[in-house]
Design an enzyme around this catalytic site. Sequence first.
Site: not given
Length: 254
Positions: A196, A158, A122, A107, A130
């Site tokens: 956590s 693409c 993370h 975040d 892409c």
Amino acid sequence: MSSETAIAQVANYIRESRATVAFTGAGISTPSGIPDFRSPTSGLWENVNPMAVASLFGFRQNPRAFYDWVFPLAQKTLAAQPNAAHLALARLEIVAHLIAVITQNIDMLHQRAGSSQVYELHGHFREATCTHCFTTYPGLPLLEQFLTDSKVPRCPRCGGVIKPNVILYGEQLPLQVLRAAQDVARRADLMVIIGSSLEVAPASDIPIIATRSGAKLVIINLEPTDFDQRADVVIHEDAAVVLPEILHYLESTP
Ligand code: NAD
């Protein structure tokens, strides 16, 4: 140990520490309005198979399912402000020896609070890539566009599907960030775990690395964790209340 005694004890640990490292998870950001994954009422995993929507394999099979699932998380993340816990950690860099924040969060609230040494295990929403040609794009405009039109973002070059640079199940953690986080964990003489469940590996190995290197361990988490037995102090309260209290004790006592 009473809550006041625990707060004084942690403040004294921080005062004596030459290298404190904070290890944070989704629980530090719930007071900012971003739900965590495992608290009973968060809802993020309700009616959802994590491996189907939040794994790399699932993303490649069905990016729409991922984007539908991530929509409320992205919405709340973009609207969120750092809370008193993020701000207290940023302040501890200045008034104590907090040398780093290792976070599982995507975040970006630690940086926005003013923390300068942040290791994002993370990934984050700042960039997106892409999945076909690997061109990278600034992530926030893409997310804002997605929140407006709900369309799966596509690569202008693409036509491939674009994925935010957040780590999904089945994906490698960014190696350089992981190595750097392991290094600071080894240098820590105090690790403070905040918000956590410590259920996601290999991130959850970081506190083990710190304690094996001799660090004291403090856990501030609403729910009990499997690591509570190993900790020197455990506080089962809201981090946005407890961290400012620890900071206040530290700054107001000699
Ligand atoms: P988790 O959801 O597994 O556990 C969160 C823990 O925080 C719970 O044990 C809960 O009791 C505790 N908690 C909740 N609110 C709290 C508060 N105010 N004060 C203190 N404790 C509180 O989270 P995790 O361990 O970070 O692992 C889940 C994964 O989810 C991570 O990989 C992370 O990347 C991802 N995630 C990130 C965000 C974010 O970036 N804000 C949000 C949701 C999930």
